[in-house]
Design an enzyme around this catalytic site. Structure first.
Site, PDB file in Angstrom:
ATOM      1  N   HIS A 123      96.700 -18.931 140.473  1.00 32.41           N
ATOM      2  CA  HIS A 123      95.551 -19.422 139.715  1.00 32.41           C
ATOM      3  C   HIS A 123      96.026 -20.649 138.929  1.00 32.41           C
ATOM      4  CE1 HIS A 123      92.612 -19.375 136.384  1.00 32.41           C
ATOM      5  NE2 HIS A 123      91.839 -18.611 137.141  1.00 32.41           N
ATOM      6  N   ASP A 200     101.898 -13.158 136.212  1.00 34.30           N
ATOM      7  CA  ASP A 200     100.494 -13.264 135.824  1.00 34.30           C
ATOM      8  C   ASP A 200      99.835 -11.942 136.216  1.00 34.30           C
ATOM      9  OD1 ASP A 200      97.765 -13.603 135.839  1.00 34.30           O
ATOM     10  OD2 ASP A 200      97.778 -15.530 136.883  1.00 34.30           O
ATOM     11  N   GLN A 203      94.938  -9.996 137.224  1.00 32.95           N
ATOM     12  CA  GLN A 203      94.173  -9.201 138.203  1.00 32.95           C
ATOM     13  C   GLN A 203      94.850  -7.869 138.505  1.00 32.95           C
ATOM     14  OE1 GLN A 203      91.215  -9.968 139.139  1.00 32.95           O
ATOM     15  NE2 GLN A 203      91.092 -12.142 138.670  1.00 32.95           N
ATOM     16  N   LYS A 226      88.994  -8.891 131.494  1.00 37.50           N
ATOM     17  CA  LYS A 226      88.940  -8.420 132.891  1.00 37.50           C
ATOM     18  C   LYS A 226      89.208  -6.918 132.973  1.00 37.50           C
ATOM     19  CE  LYS A 226      90.668 -12.801 134.644  1.00 37.50           C
ATOM     20  NZ  LYS A 226      89.634 -13.525 135.385  1.00 37.50           N
ATOM     21  N   CYS A 366      89.547 -21.428 140.830  1.00 39.62           N
ATOM     22  CA  CYS A 366      90.689 -21.972 140.063  1.00 39.62           C
ATOM     23  C   CYS A 366      91.971 -21.870 140.868  1.00 39.62           C
ATOM     24  CB  CYS A 366      90.852 -21.261 138.720  1.00 39.62           C
ATOM     25  SG  CYS A 366      89.443 -21.428 137.661  1.00 39.62           S
TER      26      CYS A 366
HETATM   27  N1  PMP Z   1      95.303 -15.593 136.575  1.00 38.80           N
HETATM   28  C1  PMP Z   1      94.492 -14.989 137.455  1.00 38.80           C
HETATM   29  C2  PMP Z   1      95.086 -14.401 138.704  1.00 38.80           C
HETATM   30  C3  PMP Z   1      93.136 -14.911 137.188  1.00 38.80           C
HETATM   31  O1  PMP Z   1      92.325 -14.328 138.073  1.00 38.80           O
HETATM   32  C4  PMP Z   1      92.623 -15.468 136.003  1.00 38.80           C
HETATM   33  C5  PMP Z   1      91.138 -15.415 135.673  1.00 38.80           C
HETATM   34  N2  PMP Z   1      90.293 -15.809 136.702  1.00 38.80           N
HETATM   35  C6  PMP Z   1      93.511 -16.067 135.111  1.00 38.80           C
HETATM   36  C7  PMP Z   1      94.839 -16.112 135.431  1.00 38.80           C
HETATM   37  C8  PMP Z   1      93.056 -16.715 133.843  1.00 38.80           C
HETATM   38  O2  PMP Z   1      92.574 -15.761 132.951  1.00 38.80           O
HETATM   39  P1  PMP Z   1      91.818 -16.232 131.629  1.00 38.80           P
HETATM   40  O3  PMP Z   1      90.737 -17.166 132.064  1.00 38.80           O
HETATM   41  O4  PMP Z   1      91.286 -14.956 131.063  1.00 38.80           O
HETATM   42  O5  PMP Z   1      92.824 -16.877 130.750  1.00 38.80           O
END
Ligand code: PMP
Length: 409
Positions: A123, A200, A203, A226, A366
């Protein structure tokens, strides 16, 4: 399917509504999850009864707020099995936590010629902080390749992680491909070369048991929103010796020990990293979400979501003209399924599904380098959580067939 999970839906008031005249089918959980009533109530209770700023007052409300905030930290510690609550830094979310590590640990430890290893499935929030750090430091960013079916290529990881590597930054679970990476194995590779691993967990933590000590992750970031908690609160776990060695991220109130006219010293971890007024209600709401998830059991949630994938994947794969990205075998997947329908832009597909009350995401998620790697501009994505059921999947499949018919695909 498990009866217990059928009742769970009633705990989420938002799900009980119609969208465009149809019962809402919420399949955008990888973007954010819905909140059970108990989490909403807990935040209202805090604001109605205990709201005050933390750590800085001796009055009763101030003490209550501090106690509840710190109790939430302990809940997070136990939930991911950190060795100490001092290793839990509250952040705004995954993005904030990863930027914190890049701007402090990264800034202090990466020099020209060093290498930072990421993968093609990151991401942007676990990519751009490292890309920018590499640019600032004249370090090299290296990408681990994916296998043909969209899993992380561990042989390539073995090649890419070398004695030049300082930081390995990888997602535990992809927000596009529905795969979960073996962080434990990757941590061994990183540590063999004296590099740190930053995982990270955005998920992963909402969907499966996570034990940061078993993974031996050096840093691990995730988001409250999430995992049934509120937006604007997240967690950065870091091993205490690393957190202690790092400079502060931001400067201001609450993160200091002493402040003199021309210099200052810092509070202990984790408060050194929590400058200014914190999202106290958010942390308390996250604590309640953790109670809720623990009551159900993270392994039960993982098993249930696997059942949903076993049910959904063959049905999706059977739709003529529909391409599913990532492994085609349900045993290698979790409940994030990205797909495209030949002849229809994913935005149009998502809009058509919305007309049927079905919320899926469409776009690059993203993850633009991954889109390029997959040679697509965008995908549609359905992502499951514990309140989804077979009926939701049936609705999705039916609506995709109807869309195909409508567009004569
Ligand atoms: N890493 C992953 C794998 C994600 O799916 C996301 C959220 N889509 C993020 C990071 C970023 O999370 P946040 O927008 O809550 O900071």
């Amino acid at each position: 399917m498990d009866k217990k999970f059928q009742k769970i839906r009633n705990d989420f008031p938002i799900l009980n509504q119609k969208v465009n005249g149809e019962p809402l089918v919420y399949l955008d959980n990888a973007a954010t999850s819905q909140k059970p009533q108990v989490v909403i109530d807990e935040m209202v209770r805090f604001y109605q009864n205990d709201n005050a700023n933390t750590h800085r007052s001796v009055h009763t409300l101030g003490e209550r707020a501090t106690e509840e905030y710190e109790a939430a930290r302990v809940k997070v510690q136990k939930f991911i099995n950190a060795a100490s609550s001092r290793e839990i830094v509250f952040t705004k979310g995954t993005t904030d936590g990863l930027n914190l590590v890049a701007s402090t640990y990264g800034e202090n430890n990466v020099v020209a010629g060093d290498e930072i290893v990421v993968s093609y499935m990151e991401h942007h929030s676990n990519l751009i902080p490292w890309q920018q750090l590499a640019l600032r430091k004249h370090a090299t960013l290296k990408y681990i390749e994916l296998t043909a079916d969209g899993q992380l290529d561990l042989n390539d990881a073995n090649q890419k992680i070398t004695n030049k590597t300082k930081i390995v930054a990888l997602t535990q679970t992809s927000n596009v491909l529905g795969v979960t990476n073996d962080i434990k194995q990757l941590a061994i590779m990183a540590h063999d070369h004296n590099a740190v691993i930053v995982a990270d967990g955005a998920q992963a933590v909402p969907h499966q048991p996570v034990d940061v000590q078993a993974l031996d992750a050096d840093f691990y970031a995730f988001s409250g929103h999430k995992m049934l908690g509120p937006m604007g609160i997240g967690v950065l776990y870091g091993k205490s010796n690393l957190l202690k060695s790092m400079p502060p991220y931001q400067f201001g109130g609450e993160m200091i020990d002493f402040v003199e006219k021309y210099q200052s010293s810092w509070a202990d971890i984790p408060w050194k990293f929590e400058a200014g007024t914190q999202n106290v209600a958010g942390a308390i709401g996250l604590g309640k979400a953790i109670d809720y998830l623990k009551d159900i059991g993270m392994q039960n949630i993982a098993d249930y979501e696997n059942q949903l994938v076993d049910y959904a994947l063959p049905k999706l794969l059977a739709i003529p003209g529909l391409t599913v990205y990532g492994p085609q075998d349900p045993q290698y997947r979790n409940g994030v399924i990205s797909f495209n329908l030949t002849g229809l832009h994913p935005h149009d597909l998502a809009t058509a599904l919305d007309m049927d009350g079905i919320a899926v995401r469409a776009g690059h998620h993203c993850a633009q380098p991954l889109m390029k790697y997959l040679d697509v501009v965008a995908t549609a994505r359905a992502s499951f959580y514990l309140y989804n059921n077979q009926a939701d999947i049936d609705q999705l499949i039916r609506a995709i067939y109807e869309t195909k018919e409508f567009f004569r695909l």
